[in-house]
Design a protein around this motif. Structure first.
Motif, PDB file in Angstrom:
ATOM      1  N   PHE A   1       0.819  -1.201   0.000  1.00  0.00           N
ATOM      2  CA  PHE A   1       0.000   0.000   0.000  1.00  0.00           C
ATOM      3  C   PHE A   1       0.863   1.266   0.000  1.00  0.00           C
TER       4      PHE A   1
ATOM      5  N   GLU B   1       2.672   1.897   3.260  1.00  0.00           N
ATOM      6  CA  GLU B   1       3.554   0.782   3.652  1.00  0.00           C
ATOM      7  C   GLU B   1       3.840  -0.053   2.427  1.00  0.00           C
TER       8      GLU B   1
ATOM      9  N   PHE C   1      -4.248  -7.984   4.349  1.00  0.00           N
ATOM     10  CA  PHE C   1      -4.976  -6.860   4.938  1.00  0.00           C
ATOM     11  C   PHE C   1      -6.168  -7.337   5.758  1.00  0.00           C
TER      12      PHE C   1
ATOM     13  N   ALA D   1      -2.281   0.565   8.903  1.00  0.00           N
ATOM     14  CA  ALA D   1      -2.273   0.084   7.522  1.00  0.00           C
ATOM     15  C   ALA D   1      -3.132   0.962   6.628  1.00  0.00           C
ATOM     16  N   GLY D   2      -3.010   2.274   6.785  1.00  0.00           N
ATOM     17  CA  GLY D   2      -3.885   3.151   6.011  1.00  0.00           C
ATOM     18  C   GLY D   2      -5.320   2.727   6.229  1.00  0.00           C
ATOM     19  N   MET D   3      -5.631   2.377   7.474  1.00  0.00           N
ATOM     20  CA  MET D   3      -6.934   1.778   7.738  1.00  0.00           C
ATOM     21  C   MET D   3      -7.989   2.834   8.016  1.00  0.00           C
ATOM     22  N   THR D   4      -9.071   2.737   7.275  1.00  0.00           N
ATOM     23  CA  THR D   4     -10.168   3.689   7.384  1.00  0.00           C
ATOM     24  C   THR D   4     -11.006   3.411   8.630  1.00  0.00           C
TER      25      THR D   4
ATOM     26  N   THR E   1     -11.065  -4.449   2.034  1.00  0.00           N
ATOM     27  CA  THR E   1     -10.900  -3.004   2.204  1.00  0.00           C
ATOM     28  C   THR E   1     -12.262  -2.316   2.126  1.00  0.00           C
ATOM     29  N   THR E   2     -12.273  -1.030   2.435  1.00  0.00           N
ATOM     30  CA  THR E   2     -13.523  -0.277   2.308  1.00  0.00           C
ATOM     31  C   THR E   2     -13.940  -0.246   0.830  1.00  0.00           C
TER      32      THR E   2
ATOM     33  N   ASP F   1      -7.838   3.481  -2.508  1.00  0.00           N
ATOM     34  CA  ASP F   1      -7.466   4.751  -1.871  1.00  0.00           C
ATOM     35  C   ASP F   1      -6.610   5.618  -2.818  1.00  0.00           C
TER      36      ASP F   1
ATOM     37  N   GLU G   1     -12.607   9.660   3.460  1.00  0.00           N
ATOM     38  CA  GLU G   1     -12.461   8.893   4.706  1.00  0.00           C
ATOM     39  C   GLU G   1     -11.220   9.311   5.487  1.00  0.00           C
TER      40      GLU G   1
ATOM     41  N   TYR H   1      -7.981   7.944   8.170  1.00  0.00           N
ATOM     42  CA  TYR H   1      -7.205   6.798   8.647  1.00  0.00           C
ATOM     43  C   TYR H   1      -6.932   6.911  10.143  1.00  0.00           C
TER      44      TYR H   1
HETATM   45  N1  ARG Z   1      -8.309   2.432   3.536  1.00  0.00           N
HETATM   46  C1  ARG Z   1      -8.759   1.160   3.085  1.00  0.00           C
HETATM   47  C2  ARG Z   1      -9.384   0.399   4.219  1.00  0.00           C
HETATM   48  O1  ARG Z   1      -9.226   0.723   5.347  1.00  0.00           O
HETATM   49  C3  ARG Z   1      -7.665   0.328   2.449  1.00  0.00           C
HETATM   50  C4  ARG Z   1      -6.478   0.085   3.307  1.00  0.00           C
HETATM   51  C5  ARG Z   1      -5.525  -0.912   2.713  1.00  0.00           C
HETATM   52  N2  ARG Z   1      -4.304  -0.927   3.425  1.00  0.00           N
HETATM   53  C6  ARG Z   1      -3.264  -1.749   3.164  1.00  0.00           C
HETATM   54  N3  ARG Z   1      -2.191  -1.610   3.902  1.00  0.00           N
HETATM   55  N4  ARG Z   1      -3.335  -2.632   2.221  1.00  0.00           N
HETATM   56  O2  ARG Z   1     -10.045  -0.580   3.998  1.00  0.00           O
END
Ligand code: ARG
Length: 263
Positions: A55, A59, A92, A109-112, A159-160, A197, A221, A223
């Motif tokens: 991602f 990361e 993920f 993890a860029g997690m929403t 993912t979202t 994203d 969104e 993170y």
């Molecule tokens: N922002 C999205 C979510 O939370 C995608 C995140 C994916 N992150 C990754 N490290 N692959 O679902």
């Protein structure tokens, strides 16, 4: 005589063993400020971060090393907490379970921030804003997100983007383990669009001249990181460290190192 030496030896062994055990839980000796703290790095408590290093720029792998915005932010947080960051790269869709089960201490993890996830884990304060965008082939008949009905849509599993695509009328959702695989499938005309994203989308299409990102994003969104429901102590520590990084400008500095906001 021999007997006496033996007991001295035994006593020495005991003292050594005690000292070794005592070092484990006690952090009091770190506070001496005698400059020995660096040498004792390996004794610092480990903070295990669950992520999915597919991602960029949050990361991704540079050689064998996981780098990126989340990695830099989490290293800075670990530093503030006097802990050693250890990164666990995984799928993920395994991150929430890894954190809620205690296999990892936290997830970044860029997690929403998302209500379904919030039922299983707690979110920290947010640290970045993002949007889901739509990638299509140049000249595609998909001009806005509204045109996605009935189309083949690629997403990264769990993912979202995955759940949004799932809600689109008549769409066929293709789920990939890596976001980049979805983009490759689009290049190969196996699907009509990818929902992902914004920043990874920009990275993934850099080399693909046949792909474009639609002007209109799908959603906005934020993170945040995640910790186990029962770990309020870590939640507060991370939020405190995040606040310091925000206040000092370090957070913006890290993000600015990877993202050119002019683009
Ligand atoms: N922002 C999205 C979510 O939370 C995608 C995140 C994916 N992150 C990754 N490290 N692959 O679902």
């Amino acid at each position: 005589m021999k007997k006496r030496m033996l007991s001295i030896l035994l006593a020495a062994v005991c003292v050594f063993a005690l000292a070794a055990c005592g070092g484990d839980g006690g952090s009091s000796d770190d506070a001496k400020g005698d400059g020995k703290d660096d040498a004792k790095k390996e004794e610092r408590q480990v903070l295990v971060m669950a992520t999915n290093a597919e991602f960029p720029p949050y990361e991704y792998y540079e050689g064998k090393e996981v780098v990126g915005i989340d990695v830099d932010i989490c290293k800075a947080i670990a530093d503030e907490l006097g802990m050693e960051l250890e990164i666990e790269d995984m799928a993920f869709d395994s991150i929430v379970a890894a954190v809620s089960s205690g296999k990892a201490d936290f997830g970044a993890a860029g997690m929403t921030v998302d209500p379904d996830r919030a039922e299983q884990v707690n979110f920290t304060d947010t640290y970045a804003h993002s949007s889901q965008v739509v990638i299509v082939k140049k000249g595609s008949d998909i001009a806005t997100p509204d045109d996605l009905e009935g189309k083949g849509i690629g997403v990264q599993l769990g993912t979202t983007g995955d759940s949004f695509a799932d809600d689109i009328e008549g769409a066929t959702v293709e789920r990939y383990n890596k976001g980049f695989e979805a983009v490759q499938a689009l290049s190969q005309d196996k699907i009509d669009a990818v929902i992902i994203d914004r920043e990874p989308a920009k990275e993934f299409i850099k080399e693909a001249e046949d792909l474009v990102i639609l002007d209109e994003s799908y959603t906005e969104e934020d993170y945040a990181m995640i910790v186990a429901k029962d770990n309020d102590e870590l939640l507060e520590k991370i939020n405190g460290a995040l606040k310091n990084l925000k206040d000092s400008g370090k957070l913006d500095e890290i993000i600015g190192k990877y993202i050119n906001s002019e683009e």
